[in-house]
Write a protein that holds these residues in place. Structure first.
Motif, mmCIF file in Angstrom:
data_model
loop_
_atom_site.group_PDB
_atom_site.id
_atom_site.type_symbol
_atom_site.label_atom_id
_atom_site.label_comp_id
_atom_site.label_asym_id
_atom_site.label_seq_id
_atom_site.Cartn_x
_atom_site.Cartn_y
_atom_site.Cartn_z
ATOM 1 N N GLU A 266 0.826 -1.206 0.000
ATOM 2 C CA GLU A 266 0.000 0.000 0.000
ATOM 3 C C GLU A 266 0.863 1.259 0.000
ATOM 4 O O GLU A 266 0.515 2.263 -0.630
ATOM 5 C CB GLU A 266 -0.905 -0.017 1.231
ATOM 6 N N LYS A 267 2.021 1.194 0.693
ATOM 7 C CA LYS A 267 2.860 2.381 0.817
ATOM 8 C C LYS A 267 3.773 2.595 -0.384
ATOM 9 O O LYS A 267 4.161 3.720 -0.681
ATOM 10 C CB LYS A 267 3.707 2.272 2.096
ATOM 11 N N ILE A 268 4.130 1.498 -1.068
ATOM 12 C CA ILE A 268 5.079 1.617 -2.192
ATOM 13 C C ILE A 268 4.345 2.127 -3.440
ATOM 14 O O ILE A 268 3.250 1.663 -3.746
ATOM 15 C CB ILE A 268 5.733 0.243 -2.473
ATOM 16 N N PRO A 269 4.944 3.073 -4.169
ATOM 17 C CA PRO A 269 4.288 3.570 -5.404
ATOM 18 C C PRO A 269 4.099 2.443 -6.414
ATOM 19 O O PRO A 269 4.905 1.518 -6.493
ATOM 20 C CB PRO A 269 5.284 4.610 -5.927
ATOM 21 N N ALA A 270 3.032 2.547 -7.193
ATOM 22 C CA ALA A 270 2.720 1.509 -8.182
ATOM 23 C C ALA A 270 3.802 1.405 -9.244
ATOM 24 O O ALA A 270 3.994 0.351 -9.848
ATOM 25 C CB ALA A 270 1.371 1.806 -8.832
ATOM 26 N N SER A 271 4.534 2.487 -9.475
ATOM 27 C CA SER A 271 5.583 2.470 -10.499
ATOM 28 C C SER A 271 6.835 1.731 -10.048
ATOM 29 O O SER A 271 7.693 1.397 -10.863
ATOM 30 C CB SER A 271 5.956 3.913 -10.874
ATOM 31 N N SER A 272 6.941 1.472 -8.734
ATOM 32 C CA SER A 272 8.136 0.798 -8.206
ATOM 33 C C SER A 272 8.158 -0.665 -8.639
ATOM 34 O O SER A 272 7.122 -1.328 -8.707
ATOM 35 C CB SER A 272 8.152 0.896 -6.680
ATOM 36 N N ALA A 273 9.372 -1.169 -8.927
ATOM 37 C CA ALA A 273 9.509 -2.582 -9.346
ATOM 38 C C ALA A 273 9.100 -3.516 -8.214
ATOM 39 O O ALA A 273 8.552 -4.594 -8.451
ATOM 40 C CB ALA A 273 10.951 -2.850 -9.762
ATOM 41 N N GLU A 274 9.376 -3.110 -6.970
ATOM 42 C CA GLU A 274 9.057 -3.973 -5.833
ATOM 43 C C GLU A 274 7.552 -4.132 -5.643
ATOM 44 O O GLU A 274 7.086 -5.127 -5.089
ATOM 45 C CB GLU A 274 9.688 -3.405 -4.550
ATOM 46 N N SER A 275 6.790 -3.154 -6.124
ATOM 47 C CA SER A 275 5.337 -3.217 -5.981
ATOM 48 C C SER A 275 4.770 -4.476 -6.638
ATOM 49 O O SER A 275 3.960 -5.194 -6.053
ATOM 50 C CB SER A 275 4.705 -1.967 -6.597
ATOM 51 N N SER A 276 5.224 -4.764 -7.859
ATOM 52 C CA SER A 276 4.712 -5.955 -8.553
ATOM 53 C C SER A 276 5.206 -7.239 -7.899
ATOM 54 O O SER A 276 4.503 -8.253 -7.885
ATOM 55 C CB SER A 276 5.132 -5.923 -10.021
ATOM 56 N N VAL A 277 6.423 -7.204 -7.315
ATOM 57 C CA VAL A 277 6.960 -8.385 -6.621
ATOM 58 C C VAL A 277 6.084 -8.729 -5.419
ATOM 59 O O VAL A 277 5.700 -9.885 -5.212
ATOM 60 C CB VAL A 277 8.424 -8.135 -6.176
ATOM 61 N N ILE A 278 5.748 -7.704 -4.632
ATOM 62 C CA ILE A 278 4.912 -7.933 -3.443
ATOM 63 C C ILE A 278 3.523 -8.386 -3.859
ATOM 64 O O ILE A 278 2.943 -9.298 -3.254
ATOM 65 C CB ILE A 278 4.834 -6.645 -2.590
ATOM 66 N N ARG A 279 2.984 -7.763 -4.919
ATOM 67 C CA ARG A 279 1.647 -8.131 -5.392
ATOM 68 C C ARG A 279 1.609 -9.605 -5.810
ATOM 69 O O ARG A 279 0.687 -10.348 -5.458
ATOM 70 C CB ARG A 279 1.257 -7.221 -6.559
ATOM 71 N N ASN A 280 2.632 -10.035 -6.554
ATOM 72 C CA ASN A 280 2.698 -11.440 -6.982
ATOM 73 C C ASN A 280 2.770 -12.369 -5.784
ATOM 74 O O ASN A 280 2.132 -13.431 -5.759
ATOM 75 C CB ASN A 280 3.924 -11.673 -7.884
ATOM 76 N N TYR A 281 3.543 -11.977 -4.770
ATOM 77 C CA TYR A 281 3.688 -12.810 -3.565
ATOM 78 C C TYR A 281 2.342 -12.964 -2.855
ATOM 79 O O TYR A 281 1.943 -14.069 -2.478
ATOM 80 C CB TYR A 281 4.721 -12.168 -2.630
ATOM 81 N N ILE A 282 1.625 -11.849 -2.702
ATOM 82 C CA ILE A 282 0.320 -11.900 -2.025
ATOM 83 C C ILE A 282 -0.651 -12.768 -2.824
ATOM 84 O O ILE A 282 -1.408 -13.560 -2.250
ATOM 85 C CB ILE A 282 -0.235 -10.465 -1.829
ATOM 86 N N GLU A 283 -0.624 -12.627 -4.153
ATOM 87 C CA GLU A 283 -1.526 -13.422 -4.990
ATOM 88 C C GLU A 283 -1.220 -14.915 -4.865
ATOM 89 O O GLU A 283 -2.126 -15.748 -4.862
ATOM 90 C CB GLU A 283 -1.416 -12.973 -6.447
ATOM 91 N N TRP A 284 0.075 -15.268 -4.746
ATOM 92 C CA TRP A 284 0.426 -16.678 -4.547
ATOM 93 C C TRP A 284 -0.111 -17.187 -3.216
ATOM 94 O O TRP A 284 -0.650 -18.295 -3.128
ATOM 95 C CB TRP A 284 1.947 -16.859 -4.611
ATOM 96 N N LEU A 285 0.043 -16.366 -2.167
ATOM 97 C CA LEU A 285 -0.480 -16.773 -0.856
ATOM 98 C C LEU A 285 -1.987 -17.000 -0.905
ATOM 99 O O LEU A 285 -2.521 -17.891 -0.239
ATOM 100 C CB LEU A 285 -0.152 -15.716 0.205
ATOM 101 N N LEU A 286 -2.678 -16.184 -1.718
ATOM 102 C CA LEU A 286 -4.136 -16.303 -1.813
ATOM 103 C C LEU A 286 -4.550 -17.489 -2.683
ATOM 104 O O LEU A 286 -5.612 -18.079 -2.465
ATOM 105 C CB LEU A 286 -4.725 -15.014 -2.395
#
Length: 774
Positions: A277-297
C-alpha cells in the motif's frame, strides 16, 4: 519598617480565589453568612477580612477549613443581582494574620493583625525585580493569554513586594501556591518564590509549544495524506480506474481474511499488504509484493475434498479402468479401509516402479477418481535444479514457487493425489540436488512443515497422497527410495494384453479416429497376432500405436468408399501392418551347441538373451564381446574357472584352455548389457561347446554361479518369466532360493511354463543339455 495593627472585622471566606493587597476586583457572594458579613461591614467602616478556603467544595467552612493569613480589604461597591447573589467590588489593603475566630449567630468575625510594609528597594531587590519582569515578558510571549498592556502596567510598579503580588496574580498557578506567596512577608523571599514559579511555568509552556508543534505537524501530514488520497481517488475515478490501488488493497485484505490462512501466514500477508500500500505503483518492488500476495491467496490452506470411503465403489472403479495390477489395487483398497476406520491416516507415499507403458500414470489418475480427490501431475524428468522443487528466493528476478507449491495451486485442495512422474529421471549439477529437496516432501514426519523458499511460511503437505513413478529404481538415491513404498509393476501377459486391448485401447482409438464399432472390428485372433508378431514389450504403449495404425487404414478405406465395414483377422492383418516384425514361437528353431538362452531384466521389462560360445584353435585366450559390463565379465570368468577346476567331473579335456581360444558373445553388441544373473547361462553355453552337447531350444535360464558351482538367487523373476513366455519358451531354470517369488508370476504363465528349481550347476546341465555325458 513594618507597623502592626490589631482590629476585629467581619470574615468573608473565598472559594478558589485569593485577593492580594492593592488588587481591585469584583466578587459574587451567594452564601447567607457571607452576605450577613458584608452587610455588617457596610454598616460599620466598610472593612472586611478576605480569607481563602483550603477545600473549595465545603459550603459551611469552620475555623480549621480556612487559611490563617488573608487580606484586609475595603468594600468599594455592593450590588444586589436578580438571582439573589450580591456582586461586590473590593480593594485589597494589606496582609492580615488571623489571631482569633469569633463566631456570631449569623457570620464570623475575626481578630486580625494587619501588616503595613514600607518598602524601600535596595540593589538586590532591583535585580530581582528586573529578573522577574524579564521572565514575565518571556512568559507573556509564550502564553499569549496576557495582553501587552498588562505587562506595560506591571513595568511601572516600583515597589518590589507589590510587583511580586501582581505578577503572581496573573500566573496560572494553584490557589495554595498563591497562598504561599501571600504568607511570605519578606520581600526578597517573595520575589524569589514568584521567580521560581514563573520560571517553572515558562518551562512548561515551552514544552507545551514543542508538543503542540509536533501534533500540528502530524495532523498536517495526516490531513495532507488524506487530501492527496482523495485527489488520487478522484483522478482514478475520472480515468475509469474505479478505486485504483486503495480499492485493490481493500479487496486483497478482504480476501486474506476470508481465505482461512494459519495465523502466522495471515500476519505475514497483511504485513506485506501494508508495504504494498505504501510503495508507489511504479516501483519494481510493488509488482513483486503483489505477486507474492496473490500466490499466498491462490494456494489452498484449508479447502479439502471429502474422501469417498467406499471400498466396494473404489474397487469397481479400479477394476473398470485397469485390468490386472492386483497388488497396486489391493494397496489402495487397504489404505481406504484404514481411512474408513481411523479417518486420520497420513497420506501414503507410493512409488509405482516398472517398465514404460504398463499404466503407472493412468493408475494414479484412477486412484484419485476412486478416492474422489483432485489429481495433479508434475514431471520430474530432466529436473536438476533444487529451486525447481523448493522455489526461488524472492530477491531474484523472476522468482516463483517450486513445482510442489505450483502443483498444490493447480490442485486447489490440501488433499489431492499428487503424481511425481519419472522420479528416477532427475539429475543434479552445481545448482543443487533436487532429489535431496524431495526428501522433505516425501517424509511423512516432516512434510507437515514443508518450506518453500518463495512462500517462506511453512506449508502442510501431510494430507497429500503422493504417488511417484519410476522405470529404474537403481538411479533413485537410497534415502529417497527409503521414504517411498515401492510397488513393482512387471508387465502384462498376452492374455492380459488381449483384455486391455479389447476393453480400453481399441474403444479409445476408435473414438479418437471418429469410427464406430460398426465401422471396424478387430477379431481376437488378429489382436493376438498383433500382440505376438508386431510388438514385443512389457507394457501396451506400442500395442496402442499399432491399433491406431489399423484404425487409420480402416478410416481411409471407409472415407474412400472402398468398404463400409472393415474386419481385421489373423489372415489379413499384413494388409494393414505389413510383414511381421518379430518371430513368435521358440526362441531357437533347433537345439544348438554353445548357444544358451538367458533371461534378463531391463528398465523396459524382461527380455531373453542369447549367449553364444565358439571354440577355435589357440592358446586358451578368453574373449568377451557384446558390450558387456564388468559384472557379466566377472560371471564369465567365474564360469571359466569352475569348468577348469571340474574338468573330470564335466568330462572336459583337462588341457582345453591350452589348445583353444574361447570366444563368448552376446548378440546386439550396440546395446550395453550388465547384471549378475547370466552366470549359469554362460557356464552352460561354455560346457555345451566343450562337450559338444546341444542345449535344449525350449529352455531359458537365470542365476548367478559361484566358483564352487552353486547357483545364487536373482531379482526380477516375474519380468523374466513374462519375457520367457513371450519368447515361446516352455521351461525356465531358476535358483532354488527364488522359490518364494514364484507366487508373483501370473497363474496363466505358471500353467504354461515348467519352472525348474536348481541349487547347483549340475542340476542345470541335467535339464539344459541334450543327451548323456560322453
Amino acid at each position: 519598617m513594618t507597623n502592626k495593627e490589631k482590629m476585629i472585622v467581619p470574615l468573608l471566606p473565598l472559594r478558589g480565589l485569593l485577593v492580594y493587597p492593592t488588587m481591585v476586583l469584583h466578587l459574587d457572594v451567594g452564601r447567607d453568612k457571607s452576605i450577613q458579613a458584608l452587610e455588617k461591614a457596610m454598616v460599620e467602616d466598610h472593612l472586611i477580612c478576605l480569607v481563602t478556603q483550603k477545600d473549595m467544595s465545603i459550603d459551611e467552612p469552620a475555623e480549621e477549613d480556612l487559611y490563617s493569613v488573608g487580606t484586609l480589604a475595603k468594600i468599594k461597591q455592593m450590588l444586589k443581582l436578580p438571582n439573589g447573589t450580591i456582586r461586590v467590588l473590593v480593594e485589597g489593603l494589606k496582609r492580615a494574620v488571623v489571631n482569633r475566630f469569633e463566631e456570631e449567630e449569623e457570620f464570623f468575625t475575626v481578630e486580625i493583625e494587619g501588616y503595613d510594609t514600607e518598602e524601600e528597594a535596595d540593589l538586590e531587590d532591583k535585580a530581582l525585580m528586573r529578573t522577574l519582569l524579564d521572565y514575565f515578558e518571556q512568559y507573556i510571549k509564550l502564553s499569549k493569554k496576557i495582553s501587552v498592556e498588562t505587562f506595560s502596567t506591571v513595568t511601572d510598579i516600583e515597589e518590589p513586594g507589590r510587583l511580586a503580588d501582581i505578577v503572581s496574580s496573573h500566573l496560572p498557578i494553584k490557589v495554595n501556591q498563591k497562598q504561599e506567596v501571600l504568607e511570605i512577608n519578606d520581600v526578597k523571599e517573595r520575589l524569589n518564590k514568584v521567580i521560581a514559579y514563573i520560571h517553572n511555568e515558562k518551562e512548561v509552556m515551552q514544552l507545551e509549544k514543542k508538543i503542540g508543534q509536533r501534533v500540528k505537524k502530524s495532523m498536517e501530514r495526516t490531513q495532507k495524506e488524506y487530501y492527496l488520497r482523495e485527489q488520487m481517488k478522484a483522478i482514478q475515478k475520472e480515468l475509469g480506474d474505479k478505486e485504483g490501488k486503495t480499492g485493490e488493497v481493500a479487496t486483497l485484505r478482504e480476501k486474506i481474511e476470508e481465505v482461512g490462512m494459519p495465523e502466522n501466514v495471515e500476519a505475514a500477508a497483511l504485513k506485506e499488504l501494508e508495504r504494498y500500500e505504501k510503495i508507489p505503483a511504479s516501483s519494481a518492488e510493488s509488482s513483486v509484493i503483489r505477486n507474492y500476495i496473490e500466490w499466498l491467496l491462490s494456494i489452498p490452506w484449508t479447502k479439502e475434498t471429502e474422501d469417498m470411503l467406499d471400498v466396494n465403489r473404489a474397487e469397481k472403479i479400479l477394476d473398470d479402468e485397469h485390468y490386472g495390477l492386483e497388488k497396486v489395487k489391493d494397496r489402495v483398497l487397504e489404505y481406504l479401509a484404514v481411512q474408513q476406520l481411523t479417518r486420520s491416516l497420513k497420506g501414503p507415499i507410493l512409488c509405482l516402479a516398472g517398465p514404460p507403458g504398463v499404466g503407472k500414470t493412468s493408475l494414479a489418475k484412477s486412484i484419485a477418481t476412486s478416492l474422489n480427490r483432485h489429481f495433479v501431475r508434475i514431471s520430474l524428468g530432466g529436473v536438476r535444479d533444487e529451486s525447481e522443487i523448493r522455489g526461488h528466493r524472492r530477491t531474484y528476478v523472476g522468482a516463483m514457487p517450486g513445482r510442489i507449491i505450483q502443483g498444490m495451486k493447480k490442485a486447489g485442495t490440501v488433499n489431492p493425489v499428487f503424481l511425481l512422474d519419472e522420479i528416477d529421471k532427475m539429475s543434479n549439477d552445481f545448482r543443487g540436488d533436487p532429489s535431496a529437496a524431495l526428501l522433505e516432501v516425501l517424509d511423512p514426519e516432516q512434510n507437515h512443515t514443508f518450506s518453500d523458499h518463495y512462500i517462506e511460511e511453512s506449508y502442510d503437505l501431510s494430507k497429500v497422497m503422493f504417488v511417484a513413478t519410476a522405470n529404474n529404481l537403481a538411479t533413485i538415491p537410497g534415502p529417497l527410495r527409503d521414504r517411498m513404498e515401492i510397488i513393482h509393476i512387471a508387465g502384462y501377459t498376452e492374455v492380459e494384453k488381449l483384455e486391455i486391448a479389447k476393453r480400453h485401447l481399441a474403444p479409445k482409438q476408435l473414438k479418437n479416429h471418429g469410427l464406430q464399432k460398426s465401422h471396424l472390428q478387430i477379431r481376437d485372433d488378429a489382436m493376438m497376432a498383433l500382440i505376438r508378431l508386431y510388438t514385443r514389450e512389457a507394457g501396451v504403449r506400442n500395442l496402442e500405436r499399432e491399433i491406431a495404425s489399423v484404425c487409420r487404414k480402416a478410416a481411409r478405406m471407409i472415407v474412400a468408399g472402398q468398404k463400409k465395414r472393415v474386419v481385421v483377422t489373423e489372415k489379413n492383418i499384413e494388409e494393414f501392418l505389413g510383414k511381421a516384425r518379430y518371430r513368435y514361437g521358440q526362441a531357437e528353431l533347433e537345439d544348438q551347441i554353445g548357444v544358451a538362452t538367458g533371461l534378463a531384466y531391463t528398465t523396459v521389462g524382461g527380455d531373453t538373451l542369447a549367449i553364444e560360445v565358439s571354440l577355435s584353435p589357440g592358446k586358451g585366450r578368453l574373449v568377451l564381446t557384446g558390450k558387456l559390463g564388468d559384472v557379466m565379465k566377472e560371471s564369465a570368468q567365474a564360469a571359466f574357472s569352475y569348468i577348469r577346476s571340474n574338468t573330470k567331473k564335466l568330462n572336459v579335456d583337462e588341457k582345453f584352455h591350452e589348445k583353444n581360444d574361447i570366444h563368448i558373445h552376446v548378440p546386439e553388441g550396440a546395446v550395453p548389457k550388465d547384471g549378475p544373473s547370466a552366470g549359469i547361462t554362460m557356464a552352460t553355453a561354455l560346457i555345451s561347446a566343450l562337450t559338444n552337447r546341444p542345449i535344449r531350444k525350449e529352455v531359458g535360464m537365470t542365476g548367478e554361479i559361484t566358483l564352487r558351482g552353486r547357483v545364487l538367487p536373482i531379482g526380477g523373476l516375474k519380468e523374466k518369466s513374462l519375457s520367457a513366455h513371450r519368447a515361446g519358451l516352455t521351461k525356465i531354470i531358476i535358483p532354488r532360493e527364488n522359490e518364494k517369488d514364484i507366487e508373483d508370476i501370473p497363474e496363466i504363465i505358471q500353467q504354461e511354463l515348467q519352472i525348474v528349481l536348481v541349487s547347483h550347476i549340475d542340476e542345470v546341465l541335467q535339464h539344459a543339455l541334450v543327451g548323456e555325458k560322453k
